[in-house]
Design a protein around this motif. Structure first.
Motif, PDB file in Angstrom:
ATOM      1  N   VAL A 400       0.836  -1.197   0.000  1.00  0.00           N
ATOM      2  CA  VAL A 400       0.000   0.000   0.000  1.00  0.00           C
ATOM      3  C   VAL A 400       0.875   1.253   0.000  1.00  0.00           C
ATOM      4  CG1 VAL A 400      -1.828   1.260   1.199  1.00  0.00           C
ATOM      5  CG2 VAL A 400      -1.840  -1.240   1.201  1.00  0.00           C
ATOM      6  N   ALA A 401       0.716   2.045  -1.049  1.00  0.00           N
ATOM      7  CA  ALA A 401       1.443   3.307  -1.179  1.00  0.00           C
ATOM      8  C   ALA A 401       0.525   4.322  -1.856  1.00  0.00           C
ATOM      9  CB  ALA A 401       2.715   3.100  -2.001  1.00  0.00           C
ATOM     10  N   PRO A 402       0.623   5.602  -1.550  1.00  0.00           N
ATOM     11  CA  PRO A 402       1.649   6.219  -0.698  1.00  0.00           C
ATOM     12  C   PRO A 402       1.493   5.962   0.787  1.00  0.00           C
ATOM     13  CG  PRO A 402       0.063   7.854  -1.398  1.00  0.00           C
ATOM     14  CD  PRO A 402      -0.285   6.594  -2.143  1.00  0.00           C
ATOM     15  N   GLY A 403       0.371   5.405   1.241  1.00  0.00           N
ATOM     16  CA  GLY A 403       0.256   5.024   2.632  1.00  0.00           C
ATOM     17  C   GLY A 403      -0.614   5.950   3.461  1.00  0.00           C
ATOM     18  N   LEU A 404      -0.356   5.946   4.765  1.00  0.00           N
ATOM     19  CA  LEU A 404      -1.234   6.592   5.734  1.00  0.00           C
ATOM     20  C   LEU A 404      -0.556   7.777   6.421  1.00  0.00           C
ATOM     21  CD1 LEU A 404      -2.668   3.419   7.518  1.00  0.00           C
ATOM     22  CD2 LEU A 404      -3.633   4.642   5.573  1.00  0.00           C
ATOM     23  N   GLY A 405      -1.376   8.769   6.766  1.00  0.00           N
ATOM     24  CA  GLY A 405      -0.959   9.845   7.643  1.00  0.00           C
ATOM     25  C   GLY A 405      -1.578   9.651   9.014  1.00  0.00           C
ATOM     26  N   VAL A 428       4.037  -4.884   8.034  1.00  0.00           N
ATOM     27  CA  VAL A 428       5.416  -4.378   8.128  1.00  0.00           C
ATOM     28  C   VAL A 428       5.485  -3.049   7.390  1.00  0.00           C
ATOM     29  CG1 VAL A 428       7.816  -4.751   7.409  1.00  0.00           C
ATOM     30  CG2 VAL A 428       6.486  -6.659   8.328  1.00  0.00           C
ATOM     31  N   TRP A 429       6.181  -2.096   7.981  1.00  0.00           N
ATOM     32  CA  TRP A 429       6.471  -0.851   7.269  1.00  0.00           C
ATOM     33  C   TRP A 429       7.940  -0.494   7.456  1.00  0.00           C
ATOM     34  CZ3 TRP A 429       3.856  -1.201  11.829  1.00  0.00           C
ATOM     35  CH2 TRP A 429       4.238  -0.387  12.906  1.00  0.00           C
ATOM     36  N   THR A 430       8.496   0.156   6.436  1.00  0.00           N
ATOM     37  CA  THR A 430       9.871   0.645   6.477  1.00  0.00           C
ATOM     38  C   THR A 430       9.833   2.065   7.015  1.00  0.00           C
ATOM     39  OG1 THR A 430      10.542  -0.771   4.633  1.00  0.00           O
ATOM     40  CG2 THR A 430      11.918   1.147   5.107  1.00  0.00           C
ATOM     41  N   ASP A 431      10.340   2.250   8.227  1.00  0.00           N
ATOM     42  CA  ASP A 431      10.165   3.487   8.968  1.00  0.00           C
ATOM     43  C   ASP A 431      11.242   4.518   8.622  1.00  0.00           C
ATOM     44  OD1 ASP A 431       9.042   5.215  10.819  1.00  0.00           O
ATOM     45  OD2 ASP A 431      10.085   4.344  12.540  1.00  0.00           O
ATOM     46  N   TYR A 432      10.888   5.769   8.845  1.00  0.00           N
ATOM     47  CA  TYR A 432      11.848   6.868   8.744  1.00  0.00           C
ATOM     48  C   TYR A 432      12.958   6.638   9.779  1.00  0.00           C
ATOM     49  CZ  TYR A 432      13.491  11.711   8.305  1.00  0.00           C
ATOM     50  OH  TYR A 432      14.246  12.837   8.078  1.00  0.00           O
ATOM     51  N   PRO A 433      14.223   6.926   9.411  1.00  0.00           N
ATOM     52  CA  PRO A 433      15.322   6.642  10.339  1.00  0.00           C
ATOM     53  C   PRO A 433      15.202   7.415  11.645  1.00  0.00           C
ATOM     54  CG  PRO A 433      16.076   7.964   8.476  1.00  0.00           C
ATOM     55  CD  PRO A 433      14.712   7.481   8.134  1.00  0.00           C
ATOM     56  N   ILE A 440      13.071   6.087  22.357  1.00  0.00           N
ATOM     57  CA  ILE A 440      12.333   5.216  21.456  1.00  0.00           C
ATOM     58  C   ILE A 440      12.722   5.544  20.022  1.00  0.00           C
ATOM     59  CG2 ILE A 440      10.038   4.514  20.684  1.00  0.00           C
ATOM     60  CD1 ILE A 440      10.775   3.678  23.541  1.00  0.00           C
ATOM     61  N   LYS A 441      13.052   4.513  19.236  1.00  0.00           N
ATOM     62  CA  LYS A 441      13.555   4.738  17.881  1.00  0.00           C
ATOM     63  C   LYS A 441      12.448   4.798  16.832  1.00  0.00           C
ATOM     64  CE  LYS A 441      17.576   4.508  19.771  1.00  0.00           C
ATOM     65  NZ  LYS A 441      17.215   4.101  21.126  1.00  0.00           N
ATOM     66  N   LEU A 442      11.248   4.308  17.163  1.00  0.00           N
ATOM     67  CA  LEU A 442      10.147   4.338  16.218  1.00  0.00           C
ATOM     68  C   LEU A 442       9.758   5.780  15.915  1.00  0.00           C
ATOM     69  CD1 LEU A 442       8.148   2.442  14.705  1.00  0.00           C
ATOM     70  CD2 LEU A 442       6.583   2.781  16.623  1.00  0.00           C
ATOM     71  N   VAL A 443       9.577   6.109  14.641  1.00  0.00           N
ATOM     72  CA  VAL A 443       9.179   7.458  14.229  1.00  0.00           C
ATOM     73  C   VAL A 443       7.728   7.441  13.751  1.00  0.00           C
ATOM     74  CG1 VAL A 443       9.657   9.373  12.656  1.00  0.00           C
ATOM     75  CG2 VAL A 443      11.556   8.072  13.649  1.00  0.00           C
ATOM     76  N   ASN A 444       7.453   6.734  12.668  1.00  0.00           N
ATOM     77  CA  ASN A 444       6.085   6.611  12.156  1.00  0.00           C
ATOM     78  C   ASN A 444       5.449   5.356  12.752  1.00  0.00           C
ATOM     79  OD1 ASN A 444       6.386   8.888  10.587  1.00  0.00           O
ATOM     80  ND2 ASN A 444       6.969   7.744   8.751  1.00  0.00           N
ATOM     81  N   GLY A 505       5.114  11.451   7.069  1.00  0.00           N
ATOM     82  CA  GLY A 505       4.239  10.680   6.215  1.00  0.00           C
ATOM     83  C   GLY A 505       4.126  11.237   4.810  1.00  0.00           C
ATOM     84  N   PRO A 506       3.308  10.549   3.990  1.00  0.00           N
ATOM     85  CA  PRO A 506       2.571   9.339   4.380  1.00  0.00           C
ATOM     86  C   PRO A 506       3.495   8.141   4.511  1.00  0.00           C
ATOM     87  CG  PRO A 506       2.232   9.806   2.060  1.00  0.00           C
ATOM     88  CD  PRO A 506       2.991  10.977   2.598  1.00  0.00           C
ATOM     89  N   GLN A 507       3.040   7.139   5.285  1.00  0.00           N
ATOM     90  CA  GLN A 507       3.839   5.955   5.558  1.00  0.00           C
ATOM     91  C   GLN A 507       3.303   4.773   4.757  1.00  0.00           C
ATOM     92  OE1 GLN A 507       6.725   5.169   7.647  1.00  0.00           O
ATOM     93  NE2 GLN A 507       6.449   3.468   6.226  1.00  0.00           N
ATOM     94  N   PRO A 508       4.070   4.279   3.739  1.00  0.00           N
ATOM     95  CA  PRO A 508       3.661   3.059   3.035  1.00  0.00           C
ATOM     96  C   PRO A 508       3.737   1.851   3.973  1.00  0.00           C
ATOM     97  CG  PRO A 508       5.351   4.279   1.819  1.00  0.00           C
ATOM     98  CD  PRO A 508       5.309   4.844   3.202  1.00  0.00           C
TER      99      PRO A 508
END
Length: 630
Positions: A400-405, A428-433, A440-444, A505-508
Motif C-alpha cells: 500500500v502506497a503512498p500510505g497513511l498519515g 510491516v512498514w519501512t520506517d523513517y530513520p 524510542i527509535k520508532l518514528v512513524n 508521512g505518508p507511511q507506506p
C-alpha cells in the motif's frame, strides 16, 4: 582523524583519542553526538529443505522452478573466492558484468586478496546465498545455495591480516551509506551482512541501514544478530536497526526446533523485538556449501568444501537472505495469486512485503510462545506463506502506497472458511530513520487491528501462548505487527491498519494474510498503489456453500451499492478457462444467489478439483474458490 564521510544524512569523523579528551570534544559546538566505534567481527546441506518446507528432502520452491533467477544481491563480508566451483566462470574469468555469478567486486577493507583467510568466511556466506556448482558439475545441486540462480556483487571488507583471520575483525567503512548506494546502482535489491558488533545501541550504522531502506523502498538489508548467546540485549549493531531483517540461528536439522546456544538475544536497547526471524546456523556437525583456495591472487580453481568449525548467525543470515530472493522471485514471476508460474500481474514487491512474507511464514519453535526475544517470530518456513496450486492455505498480500498519515485508516474484510488452517496476518512498514542515541527509535507508528465475525478485536503483537489474545495495548516500539489465530472461525474478519502517529508521512506499508479464504483469489488487492485511506475491498462480494461440495453448490453474491447494469458470473478452472456460465443479465445493487450443479456448459460433470466463481459487475469483480470433491 582517519576518515570523514558526508552521506547526505549525517557527517562523521573517526577520531582516536584518550578517554579523558571526550568531555572536551563534547563541548565543541558542532559536535552533535559521540559514540564508541564498534569492533566488527564476522559472525548447509539440510538448510535448503528446512527453510522451504521443514520436511526432509522436500524443496517446494525449487520444485516449482523458483531458484532466485533474475535477482541480484550484495554481500559485504571478507570477500569471495570467485574461482570456487560454486562461482567459477569459463576460463576462470574475473568478476564483471558478463560473469555468470559475480558481476561486481570492490575492495573496501585493507586486504588485497579475494577472501584471503584460510577459513573462507565470505565464500561460505556467498555459497549459502547463491552458490551454484551445477554449471561446473551439471546436475549436481546437492550443495547449492538457497537462491542458486541469483547473481552477486561483493563488497570486500576483509583485512586479510592476523587479526582478521584469527579474530574475525573487519575493516568496515565509517558510513554504510555509500556502500548501499553503490549496491543499489548495480541493481541489487538485497544486501546481506554476516557480521556485526557487540554494541546493543541504535548507533550511526543503524541510522545508515534505516535511511538506506527508507530512501529505497524495494531494498532489503539483512544482518546477523550476533553470537553472544543468552542474556538481555546481546544482539549487536547494526542488527539493532529497525527496518532490517535481523537473523538469529537455530541448531542444524534434526535439532532445528532449538535456538542455537550462541545466537544473540533481544531486546534492542529501546525494547524492540530482536531477532526478526530464525534459520539454521549450524552446530558442530555443520555442513557447508562452499569454499576456498588461497594459493594465488586471483585464487586458483577449486571445488573444496569446508566443514566445521563454521557455525553462527553468520550462517543463518545468508540462508534467510537467499530465501528472501526466492520470495522476490515468487512475486516477480507471477506466482501470486494463482500459485502457478507466469501470472498476468507479476509484482515488484517492496522490501516491507518481502519481510512481511518471511514473518508470516514462521514456525514457532518449541513451546508456543512467539513473539519472544530468543527467536523473534520463529524459524522461517516459506511453504507456510507462499501459495501454490492446490494448497489449502492461501495468500493475499497488499503493498500500500503512498500510505497513511496520522489518523488515516485502511481496512478490508476477508471471508474465511471453517477449516483447520490457521490465520496469520503480518503488517510491516519501512520506517523513517531514528536518531542515534535517542530513546524510542520508532518514528512513524502504525497500528494493526483484526476484528472477528463476533466482534472480538485482536491488536498487533498482543499474544499469549503463541497466538493473539484480546485486550492489551497497541505496540509503540516495533515496525512489525502480527495477529495469529490457530483456529479462526468462519465468516468475515476485518483487518484495519491505522496511522497512530506519522510525523514523516505518508507511511507506506505491506500486509500479508495467510489462511483458508472463502473468497479467493483476489482481484484488485495485490498492488494497492492507488488505495486511499478508508478504502475497503468489500464492494462486489461472493460466497459459495457448501464448500467443498459433492454436487449442488449455492453461490451467493452481492452487486455493489449504486450499481445498475450488466452482471456476469462464470465458473473458471485453475487455468482460467471458463467451464460454466451461470449469470448474464442486468441487475441492480443487492444480494442474489444461484445454484451450480457441478456441470460444465456442455452438460458433462466437471472433474473433481478447484474452481473459481467470478462475478463481474461493471468495473467491480470478485471471486470465490469452489472445491468439487465427490
Amino acid at each position: 582523524v582517519r576518515d570523514r564521510t558526508d552521506d547526505g544524512f549525517s557527517r562523521r569523523l573517526i577520531v582516536r583519542a584518550e578517554e579523558a579528551c571526550i568531555p572536551q570534544m563534547a563541548r565543541v559546538r558542532d559536535v552533535w553526538w559521540i559514540e564508541e566505534l564498534p569492533e566488527f567481527r564476522t559472525m548447509n546441506n539440510t538448510t535448503r529443505w528446512v527453510v522451504q518446507s521443514n520436511a526432509n528432502g522436500w524443496m517446494p520452491l525449487w520444485d516449482h522452478g523458483i531458484y532466485g533467477q533474475n535477482q541480484i544481491i550484495t554481500m559485504m563480508d571478507t570477500g569471495l573466492d570467485y574461482n570456487s566451483c560454486w562461482f567459477r566462470e569459463n576460463g576462470n574469468a574475473q568478476p564483471g558484468p558478463s560473469h555468470r555469478k559475480v558481476i561486481h567486486y570492490t575492495t573496501l577493507g585493507g586486504g588485497a586478496r579475494y577472501d584471503g583467510c584460510d577459513n573462507g568466511h565470505g565464500s561460505h556466506v556467498a555459497g549459502t546465498v547463491c552458490g551454484d556448482q551445477s554449471y561446473i558439475n551439471p546436475g549436481d545441486i546437492g550443495y547449492n545455495g538457497m537462491a542458486y540462480r541469483a547473481k552477486i556483487t561483493v563488497q570486500d571488507v576483509g583485512a586479510d591480516d592476523w587479526s582478521a583471520c584469527n579474530l574475525g575483525t573487519l575493516m568496515v567503512p565509517s558510513s554504510l551509506s555509500s556502500a548501499f548506494s553503490a549496491s543499489y546502482s548495480l541493481e541489487a535489491r538485497a544486501h546481506t551482512n554476516s557480521w556485526g558488533s557487540t554494541s546493543n545501541t541504535y548507533d550511526g550504522y543503524c541510522v545508515d541501514v534505516d535511511n538506506a531502506m527508507w530512501q529505497r523502498p524495494d531494498y532489503l538489508v539483512l544482518f546477523a544478530a550476533g553470537n553472544s548467546g543468552p542474556g538481555g540485549g546481546t544482539v549487536g549493531s547494526p542488527g539493532t536497526a529497525k527496518n532490517c531483517v535481523t537473523c538469529g540461528a537455530t541448531m542444524q536439522a534434526p535439532q532445528q526446533e532449538s535456538v542455537a546456544s550462541y545466537s544473540s538475544r533481544g531486546p534492542a536497547s529501546d525494547g524492540r523485538l530482536k531477532p526478526t526471524v530464525m534459520a539454521p546456523g549450524g552446530s558442530t556437525s555443520l555442513y557447508i556449501y562452499s569454499v576456498n583456495n588461497h594459493t594465488g591472487n586471483p585464487p586458483s580453481p577449486t571445488c573444496s568444501v569446508q566443514g566445521s568449525p563454521f557455525q553462527g548467525t553468520s550462517m543463518a543470515t545468508p540462508a534467510i537472505a537467499g530465501s528472501a530472493l526466492n520470495v522476490r522471485t515468487y512475486y516477480q514471476e507471477g506466482f501470486y495469486p494463482h500459485g502457478a508460474h507466469g501470472g498476468d500481474d507479476p509484482l515488484d514487491p517492496s522490501a516491507a512485503l518481502i519481510k512481511a512474507t518471511l514473518i508470516a511464514s514462521t514456525d514457532d519453535m518449541g513451546s508456543a510462545d512467539i513473539p519472544n526475544q530468543n527467536e523473534g517470530w520463529g524459524r522461517i518456513l516459506l511453504d507456510n506463506a507462499l501459495y501454490f496450486e492446490g494448497d489449502t492455505r492461501e495468500l493475499i498480500v497488499a503493498d500500500v502506497a503512498p500510505g497513511l498519515g496520522t489518523g488515516d485508516t485502511w481496512s478490508t474484510t476477508f471471508e474465511f472458511e471453517a477449516c483447520a488452517e490457521p490465520l496469520s496476518v503480518a503488517l510491516v512498514w519501512t520506517d523513517y530513520p531514528g536518531t542515534a542515541g535517542s530513546g524510542i527509535k520508532l518514528v512513524n507508528d502504525l497500528d494493526l487491528t483484526v476484528t472477528t465475525p463476533g466482534g472480538t478485536q485482536y491488536r498487533g503483537n498482543v499474544f499469549s501462548g503463541g497466538q493473539s489474545c484480546g485486550g492489551g495495548t497497541s505496540d509503540r516500539l516495533n515496525v512489525e505487527e502480527c495477529v495469529r489465530r490457530f483456529s479462526p472461525g468462519a465468516g468475515g474478519w476485518t483487518v484495519e491498519v491505522r496511522g497512530y502517529n506519522v510525523p514523516h508521512g505518508p507511511q507506506p506499508f505491506a500486509l500479508v494474510v495467510c489462511g483458508a479464504f472463502a473468497e479467493w483469489p483476489p482481484d484488485d488487492f495485490s498492488t494497492a498503489e492507488d488505495q486511499t485511506p478508508g478504502l475497503s475491498s468489500s464492494a462486489a462480494r461472493i460466497l459459495a456453500q457448501p464448500n467443498p461440495a459433492t454436487g449442488m453448490t449455492t453461490i451467493r453474491y452481492e452487486v455493489p451499492a449504486g450499481y445498475a447494469g450488466p452482471v456476469e458470473m462464470q465458473l473458471l478452472d485453475v487455468s482460467g478457462r471458463a467451464v460454466r456460465h451461470l449469470v448474464a443479465k442486468g441487475q441492480r445493487a443487492g444480494s442474489y444467489q444461484v445454484t451450480w450443479d457441478g456441470l460444465a456448459d456442455d452438460g458433462r460433470p466437471v472433474p473433481d478439483g478447484v474452481y473459481f466463481a467470478k462475478i463481474t459487475a461493471g468495473a467491480q469483480t470478485a471471486r470465490a474458490k469452489v472445491v468439487i470433491r465427490r
